[in-house]
Design an enzyme around this catalytic site. Structure first.
Site, short mmCIF file in Angstrom:
data_model
loop_
_atom_site.label_atom_id
_atom_site.label_comp_id
_atom_site.label_asym_id
_atom_site.label_seq_id
_atom_site.Cartn_x
_atom_site.Cartn_y
_atom_site.Cartn_z
N TYR A 126 40.15 -7.44 89.87
CA TYR A 126 41.25 -6.34 89.55
C TYR A 126 41.87 -6.48 90.97
O TYR A 126 43.08 -6.12 90.94
CB TYR A 126 40.89 -5.82 88.92
CG TYR A 126 41.19 -5.76 87.03
CD1 TYR A 126 40.07 -6.91 86.60
CD2 TYR A 126 42.20 -5.72 85.42
CE1 TYR A 126 39.93 -7.17 85.42
CE2 TYR A 126 42.34 -6.32 84.90
CZ TYR A 126 41.35 -6.77 84.05
OH TYR A 126 41.59 -7.67 83.20
N LYS A 131 26.75 -11.59 85.64
CA LYS A 131 27.36 -12.70 85.72
C LYS A 131 26.22 -12.83 87.33
O LYS A 131 25.88 -13.36 88.35
CB LYS A 131 27.85 -13.29 86.20
CG LYS A 131 27.77 -14.77 86.70
CD LYS A 131 27.70 -15.69 85.49
CE LYS A 131 27.77 -16.74 85.77
NZ LYS A 131 26.89 -18.32 84.49
N ASP A 183 27.78 -15.36 79.76
CA ASP A 183 28.36 -16.17 78.66
C ASP A 183 27.85 -16.55 78.02
O ASP A 183 28.04 -17.03 76.68
CB ASP A 183 28.00 -18.05 79.93
CG ASP A 183 26.61 -18.10 80.61
OD1 ASP A 183 25.80 -16.12 80.28
OD2 ASP A 183 26.40 -18.82 81.75
N ASP A 187 37.12 -6.89 79.76
CA ASP A 187 38.34 -7.08 79.35
C ASP A 187 38.54 -8.41 77.90
O ASP A 187 39.03 -7.79 77.24
CB ASP A 187 39.37 -7.41 81.01
CG ASP A 187 40.40 -8.15 79.52
OD1 ASP A 187 41.34 -7.31 79.28
OD2 ASP A 187 41.38 -9.60 80.77
N ASP A 194 38.05 -8.07 73.78
CA ASP A 194 39.15 -8.51 72.93
C ASP A 194 38.00 -10.09 72.19
O ASP A 194 38.29 -9.76 70.72
CB ASP A 194 40.08 -9.67 73.74
CG ASP A 194 41.66 -9.37 74.25
OD1 ASP A 194 40.81 -7.74 74.42
OD2 ASP A 194 41.79 -10.13 74.40
C1 IPM Z 1 44.13 -4.80 78.82
C2 IPM Z 1 45.23 -5.62 79.11
C3 IPM Z 1 45.00 -5.75 80.78
C4 IPM Z 1 43.62 -5.08 81.16
C5 IPM Z 1 46.31 -6.14 81.66
C6 IPM Z 1 47.18 -5.86 80.60
C7 IPM Z 1 46.12 -6.03 83.12
O1 IPM Z 1 44.68 -7.26 78.74
O2 IPM Z 1 43.86 -3.49 78.45
O3 IPM Z 1 42.37 -5.49 78.14
O4 IPM Z 1 43.23 -6.44 81.19
O5 IPM Z 1 43.38 -4.86 81.45
MN MN Z 2 42.93 -7.09 78.30
#
Ligand code: IPM
Ligand code: MN
Ligand code: NAD
Length: 365
Positions: free
Chosen positions: A142, A187, A220, A244, A248
């Site tokens: 990042y 990884k 993975d 990240d 999710d």
């Molecule tokens: C999160 C989001 C952010 C990230 C983006 C919006 C920069 O996806 O907070 O998970 O990747 O950290």
């Molecule tokens: Mn995110």
């Protein structure tokens, strides 16, 4: 009782951000009424809203308000409107995390029993899941140098041992207060940064945390293990981008991305609390977003930002009671709107009834 005053920097951001933040604010105000605290809200633009208001995704005044606050509550940033902006809305969030040194992004996932049959997975797979992702937040790909010309592009991924060590210690400390297990995800079969990651985590474990069970997983296969047997995980420790993605995925175990809260913490600065989800452009302005991720972020703000433990529990309890009663937003198959969901949860906080049978207690330290 003396009234405490807390200064909250409120950054609604873009898309559904302002809608879920409005619900979260209502819950925080209800906490203030019940426990005699005064929350002073300092509202500022970030992301696309920052670009529109001040030409920058992180306006200087927004950053200053965050620095001067006791805690920061953020909605979401981003959206198609700013796809061609010279600086994207997401940069505002990345700059804020970096400026405040918020290296530990903590993302708990717990399954409420009333939602265990609402996920795409088998109920017996997700029932009882209680894990927390420790995602390194201020390093890795990042923040490495980016290059671009007409025909090529590169994103540099850099980690120092110091950066890895401090997030590893945070994760091991959390595991000590939980079920004593850390799964470090990397990884290392491909990436040099991951080999340094694995060596550093192993060294820190040997030096200080031999009482904690440590396992290493490649990212993975981890995505597969996480949905096949999620109950085996306690603390998941990983770098910025893998965290990240995995967080999710992990949110689906609880039923919806809209449920997941997060805390971003550093050594000294005020903490930043925000739902894991983004600005959900397709849902914007319809009052259908699930505000629970933002509302549980308020619980984390109270516990880890302001050290108000009973107050944090009252919010988790109010969310649990609301789910017990079968109130659901559209993402979980219900028809309750964002605002109505916020109203019900805020009313439960105010009503001060006893604890729900299954409180979503998101605690790691
Ligand atoms: C999160 C989001 C952010 C990230 C983006 C919006 C920069 O996806 O907070 O998970 O990747 O950290
Ligand atoms: Mn995110
Ligand atoms: P998203 O998280 O906005 O949406 C992903 C999916 O989840 C969509 O189907 C959306 O409708 C659903 N969803 C998300 N939040 C929900 C909620 N509260 N209630 C019900 N459903 C919800 O991810 P995306 O679509 O990949 O990204 C959209 C924008 O958001 C992009 O600009 C991205 O950069 C940004 N983003 C910002 C943050 C943040 O501010 N922390 C996080 C992730 C993405």
């Amino acid at each position: 009782m003396t009234m405490n005053t807390f200064k909250i920097a409120l950054l609604p951001g873009d898309g559904i951000g302002p809608e879920v933040v409005a619900a979260a604010r209502e819950v925080l105000e209800s906490v203030g009424d019940r426990y005699d605290h005064r929350f002073v809200f300092d509202v500022h633009p970030i992301g696309g809203a920052g670009i529109d208001a001040a030409g920058e995704p992180l306006p200087a005044r927004t950053l200053q308000a965050c620095i001067e606050s006791d805690a920061i509550l953020l909605g979401a940033v981003g959206g198609p409107k700013w796809d061609k902006a010279p600086k994207r809305p997401e940069m505002g969030l990345l700059e804020l995390r970096k400026a405040l040194g918020l290296f530990a992004n903590v993302r708990p996932v717990m399954v409420h029993p009333a939602l265990a049959d609402k996920t795409p997975l088998k109920e017996e797979t997700v029932a009882g899941v209680d894990l927390v992702v420790f995602r390194e937040l201020t390093g890795g790909v990042y923040y490495g140098e980016k290059k671009r010309d007409a025909a090529s592009a590169s994103d540099l991924c850099v980690y120092t041992a110091t950066e890895i060590e401090r997030i590893a210690r945070a994760a091991f400390d959390a595991a000590r207060r939980r079920r004593h297990k850390v799964t470090s995800v990397d990884k290392a079969n491909v990436m040099e940064t991951s080999r340094l990651w694995r060596e550093t985590v192993t060294r820190v474990h040997n030096e200080t945390y031999r009482d904690i069970e440590l396992e290493h997983q490649l990212v993975d296969s981890m995505t597969m293990h996480l949905i096949r047997h999620p109950r085996e995980y306690d603390v998941i420790l990983t770098e910025n981008m893998f965290g990240d993605i995995l967080s999710d995925e992990a949110s689906v175990l609880a039923g919806s991305l809209g449920l997941s809260p997060s805390a971003s913490l550093g050594a000294a600065a005020p903490g930043l609390f925000e739902p894991v989800h983004g600005s959900a452009p397709a849902l914007t302005g319809q009052d259908v977003a699930n505000p629970i991720g933002a509302i549980l972020s308020v619980a984390l703000l109270l516990r880890y930002g302001l050290r108000l433990h009973d107050e944090a529990a009252s919010v988790e309890n109010a969310v649990s009671r609301t789910l017990d009663d079968g109130h659901l937003t559209r993402d979980l198959g219900g028809d309750l709107g964002c605002r109505a969901m916020g109203d019900i949860i805020a009313a439960h906080v105010g009503a001060a009834r006893g604890f729900a049978a299954h409180r979503l207690q998101m605690q790691w330290g």
